[in-house]
Design a protein around this motif. Structure first.
Motif, PDB file in Angstrom:
ATOM      1  N   VAL A   5       0.880  -1.173   0.000  1.00 11.04           N
ATOM      2  CA  VAL A   5       0.000   0.000   0.000  1.00 11.04           C
ATOM      3  C   VAL A   5       0.916   1.222   0.000  1.00 11.04           C
ATOM      4  O   VAL A   5       1.610   1.488   0.981  1.00 11.04           O
ATOM      5  CB  VAL A   5      -0.924   0.016   1.231  1.00 11.04           C
ATOM      6  CG1 VAL A   5      -1.828   1.239   1.190  1.00 11.04           C
ATOM      7  CG2 VAL A   5      -1.750  -1.264   1.303  1.00 11.04           C
ATOM      8  N   ASN A   7       1.640   5.293  -0.655  1.00  8.06           N
ATOM      9  CA  ASN A   7       1.103   6.651  -0.737  1.00  8.06           C
ATOM     10  C   ASN A   7       2.220   7.631  -1.071  1.00  8.06           C
ATOM     11  O   ASN A   7       3.298   7.595  -0.479  1.00  8.06           O
ATOM     12  CB  ASN A   7       0.439   7.038   0.592  1.00  8.06           C
ATOM     13  CG  ASN A   7      -0.962   6.462   0.686  1.00  8.06           C
ATOM     14  OD1 ASN A   7      -1.891   6.952   0.050  1.00  8.06           O
ATOM     15  ND2 ASN A   7      -1.104   5.395   1.451  1.00  8.06           N
ATOM     16  N   ILE A  30      -5.975   5.727   8.289  1.00  9.85           N
ATOM     17  CA  ILE A  30      -6.316   4.938   7.088  1.00  9.85           C
ATOM     18  C   ILE A  30      -5.589   3.598   7.142  1.00  9.85           C
ATOM     19  O   ILE A  30      -6.173   2.537   6.883  1.00  9.85           O
ATOM     20  CB  ILE A  30      -5.937   5.709   5.797  1.00  9.85           C
ATOM     21  CG1 ILE A  30      -6.822   6.932   5.624  1.00  9.85           C
ATOM     22  CG2 ILE A  30      -6.034   4.796   4.566  1.00  9.85           C
ATOM     23  CD1 ILE A  30      -6.379   7.862   4.503  1.00  9.85           C
ATOM     24  N   GLU A  31      -4.302   3.645   7.492  1.00  7.83           N
ATOM     25  CA  GLU A  31      -3.518   2.403   7.537  1.00  7.83           C
ATOM     26  C   GLU A  31      -4.064   1.452   8.610  1.00  7.83           C
ATOM     27  O   GLU A  31      -4.120   0.243   8.398  1.00  7.83           O
ATOM     28  CB  GLU A  31      -2.038   2.733   7.762  1.00  7.83           C
ATOM     29  CG  GLU A  31      -1.429   3.415   6.545  1.00  7.83           C
ATOM     30  CD  GLU A  31       0.032   3.839   6.719  1.00  7.83           C
ATOM     31  OE1 GLU A  31       0.650   4.201   5.705  1.00  7.83           O
ATOM     32  OE2 GLU A  31       0.541   3.810   7.861  1.00  7.83           O
ATOM     33  N   MET A  34      -7.199  -0.081   7.270  1.00  7.66           N
ATOM     34  CA  MET A  34      -6.856  -1.077   6.238  1.00  7.66           C
ATOM     35  C   MET A  34      -6.324  -2.354   6.874  1.00  7.66           C
ATOM     36  O   MET A  34      -6.657  -3.458   6.432  1.00  7.66           O
ATOM     37  CB  MET A  34      -5.828  -0.510   5.258  1.00  7.66           C
ATOM     38  CG  MET A  34      -6.392   0.585   4.370  1.00  7.66           C
ATOM     39  SD  MET A  34      -5.196   1.156   3.147  1.00  7.66           S
ATOM     40  CE  MET A  34      -5.376  -0.103   1.876  1.00  7.66           C
ATOM     41  N   GLN A  49       5.030   5.178   2.606  1.00  9.53           N
ATOM     42  CA  GLN A  49       4.708   6.534   2.133  1.00  9.53           C
ATOM     43  C   GLN A  49       6.026   7.248   1.877  1.00  9.53           C
ATOM     44  O   GLN A  49       6.973   7.132   2.658  1.00  9.53           O
ATOM     45  CB  GLN A  49       3.902   7.308   3.194  1.00  9.53           C
ATOM     46  CG  GLN A  49       3.366   8.665   2.711  1.00  9.53           C
ATOM     47  CD  GLN A  49       4.378   9.810   2.779  1.00  9.53           C
ATOM     48  OE1 GLN A  49       5.253   9.820   3.635  1.00  9.53           O
ATOM     49  NE2 GLN A  49       4.279  10.760   1.855  1.00  9.53           N
ATOM     50  N   ILE A  71      -1.733  -1.384  -4.010  1.00  8.69           N
ATOM     51  CA  ILE A  71      -2.712  -0.293  -3.931  1.00  8.69           C
ATOM     52  C   ILE A  71      -1.882   0.970  -3.827  1.00  8.69           C
ATOM     53  O   ILE A  71      -1.072   1.113  -2.914  1.00  8.69           O
ATOM     54  CB  ILE A  71      -3.625  -0.454  -2.698  1.00  8.69           C
ATOM     55  CG1 ILE A  71      -4.462  -1.735  -2.834  1.00  8.69           C
ATOM     56  CG2 ILE A  71      -4.529   0.769  -2.529  1.00  8.69           C
ATOM     57  CD1 ILE A  71      -5.261  -2.096  -1.581  1.00  8.69           C
ATOM     58  N   ASN A  73      -1.723   5.289  -4.144  1.00 13.60           N
ATOM     59  CA  ASN A  73      -2.166   6.651  -4.403  1.00 13.60           C
ATOM     60  C   ASN A  73      -0.891   7.433  -4.710  1.00 13.60           C
ATOM     61  O   ASN A  73      -0.168   7.818  -3.792  1.00 13.60           O
ATOM     62  CB  ASN A  73      -2.885   7.239  -3.189  1.00 13.60           C
ATOM     63  CG  ASN A  73      -3.415   8.646  -3.481  1.00 13.60           C
ATOM     64  OD1 ASN A  73      -3.001   9.272  -4.459  1.00 13.60           O
ATOM     65  ND2 ASN A  73      -4.302   9.138  -2.642  1.00 13.60           N
ATOM     66  N   VAL A  98      -5.635   4.558  -6.462  1.00 14.06           N
ATOM     67  CA  VAL A  98      -6.662   5.175  -5.616  1.00 14.06           C
ATOM     68  C   VAL A  98      -6.405   6.677  -5.506  1.00 14.06           C
ATOM     69  O   VAL A  98      -5.261   7.109  -5.320  1.00 14.06           O
ATOM     70  CB  VAL A  98      -6.655   4.552  -4.196  1.00 14.06           C
ATOM     71  CG1 VAL A  98      -7.591   5.308  -3.251  1.00 14.06           C
ATOM     72  CG2 VAL A  98      -7.050   3.081  -4.251  1.00 14.06           C
ATOM     73  N   THR A 128     -11.607   8.333   1.742  1.00 10.89           N
ATOM     74  CA  THR A 128     -10.670   7.327   2.240  1.00 10.89           C
ATOM     75  C   THR A 128     -11.236   5.907   2.104  1.00 10.89           C
ATOM     76  O   THR A 128     -10.506   4.927   2.157  1.00 10.89           O
ATOM     77  CB  THR A 128     -10.299   7.606   3.711  1.00 10.89           C
ATOM     78  OG1 THR A 128     -11.496   7.697   4.472  1.00 10.89           O
ATOM     79  CG2 THR A 128      -9.550   8.912   3.849  1.00 10.89           C
ATOM     80  N   TYR A 131      -9.669   3.257  -0.385  1.00 12.20           N
ATOM     81  CA  TYR A 131      -8.597   2.306  -0.039  1.00 12.20           C
ATOM     82  C   TYR A 131      -9.189   0.959   0.390  1.00 12.20           C
ATOM     83  O   TYR A 131      -8.640  -0.101   0.086  1.00 12.20           O
ATOM     84  CB  TYR A 131      -7.750   2.853   1.108  1.00 12.20           C
ATOM     85  CG  TYR A 131      -6.881   4.048   0.765  1.00 12.20           C
ATOM     86  CD1 TYR A 131      -5.603   3.875   0.240  1.00 12.20           C
ATOM     87  CD2 TYR A 131      -7.319   5.353   0.998  1.00 12.20           C
ATOM     88  CE1 TYR A 131      -4.798   4.960  -0.046  1.00 12.20           C
ATOM     89  CE2 TYR A 131      -6.518   6.446   0.715  1.00 12.20           C
ATOM     90  CZ  TYR A 131      -5.256   6.251   0.191  1.00 12.20           C
ATOM     91  OH  TYR A 131      -4.462   7.325  -0.092  1.00 12.20           O
ATOM     92  N   ALA A 134     -10.545  -0.898  -2.570  1.00 11.36           N
ATOM     93  CA  ALA A 134      -9.444  -1.531  -3.316  1.00 11.36           C
ATOM     94  C   ALA A 134      -9.069  -2.863  -2.665  1.00 11.36           C
ATOM     95  O   ALA A 134      -8.829  -3.864  -3.349  1.00 11.36           O
ATOM     96  CB  ALA A 134      -8.234  -0.601  -3.359  1.00 11.36           C
TER      97      ALA A 134
END
Ligand code: DQA
Length: 149
Positions: A5, A7, A30-31, A34, A49, A71, A73, A98, A128, A131, A134
Motif C-alpha cells: 500500500v 502513498n 487509514i492504515e 486497512m 509513504q 494499492i 495513491n 486510488v 478514504t 482504499y 481496493a
C-alpha cells in the motif's frame, strides 16, 4: 505474500492538508483501518509513504515482484511521473490506483494520469473508503483465483 500500500507526496499530511478536499482522516488512521479490514479479508499489508519519486521506484523494484498486489495513491506523481509508470508496468500483479478526491472533477492538469494505463483499475472520489474498496476488490479477485468475473 503481502499487498503493498503505497502513498505518494504530501499524503503524510492527511488530516490537516486541505480537509475540505481530502477529509480529516490521517494516513495513520487509514492504515489502521486497512490493517483491520485486511485481517477480516485475510490479506497481509505492507505500508509505504514517501515524498520522493525515486524512493517509490526503488520500493517497487525491490518488493513489487514478490508482492501479491499493489494499492497506490501516487498523489501529485500521478500527473507527472513516467518513472513511476515504467516501474509499475514491469510488475505482473494487480495494481489499483486510488485517489481520495475525484481527479476528473478538479483542475485540468489532474485529469491526466500517467498511471492509469498500467493499472488494473482506478478508484477516485470516494474519500478514504476508496482504499478499503481496493482491498475488497483484491480479496475477491484472489478468492476467485484471479479472474475478473
Ligand atoms: C490525490 C489527487 C492528486 O491530484 C493530488 O496531487 C494528491 C492527492 C487524491 O488522493 O485525491 O496529492 O492523489
Amino acid at each position: 505474500m503481502s499487498i503493498l500500500v503505497i502513498n505518494g507526496p504530501n499524503l503524510n499530511n492527511l488530516g490537516t492538508r486541505d480537509p475540505e478536499i481530502y477529509g480529516n482522516t490521517t494516513l495513520r488512521e487509514i492504515e489502521d483501518l486497512m490493517t483491520q479490514y485486511g485481517d477480516v479479508r485475510g490479506l497481509t499489508l505492507e505500508f509505504f509513504q514517501s515524498n520522493h519519486e525515486g524512493s517509490i521506484v526503488d520500493l517497487l523494484q525491490e518488493k513489487g515482484p514478490s508482492s501479491q498486489g499493489i494499492i497506490i495513491n501516487p498523489a501529485a506523481f500521478t500527473h507527472t511521473s513516467v518513472a513511476l509508470r515504467d516501474a509499475l508496468s514491469q510488475i505482473e500483479i494487480p495494481v489499483i490506483e486510488v485517489h481520495i478526491s475525484n481527479i476528473h472533477a478538479r483542475e485540468e492538469f489532474r485529469r491526466i494520469s500517467y498511471i492509469s494505463g498500467v493499472a488494473t483499475g482506478q478508484i477516485v472520489g470516494l474519500g478514504t473508503q476508496g482504499y478499503l474498496l481496493a482491498l475488497d476488490y483484491l480479496a475477491d479477485l484472489f478468492e476467485k483465483g484471479g479472474t475478473n468475473d
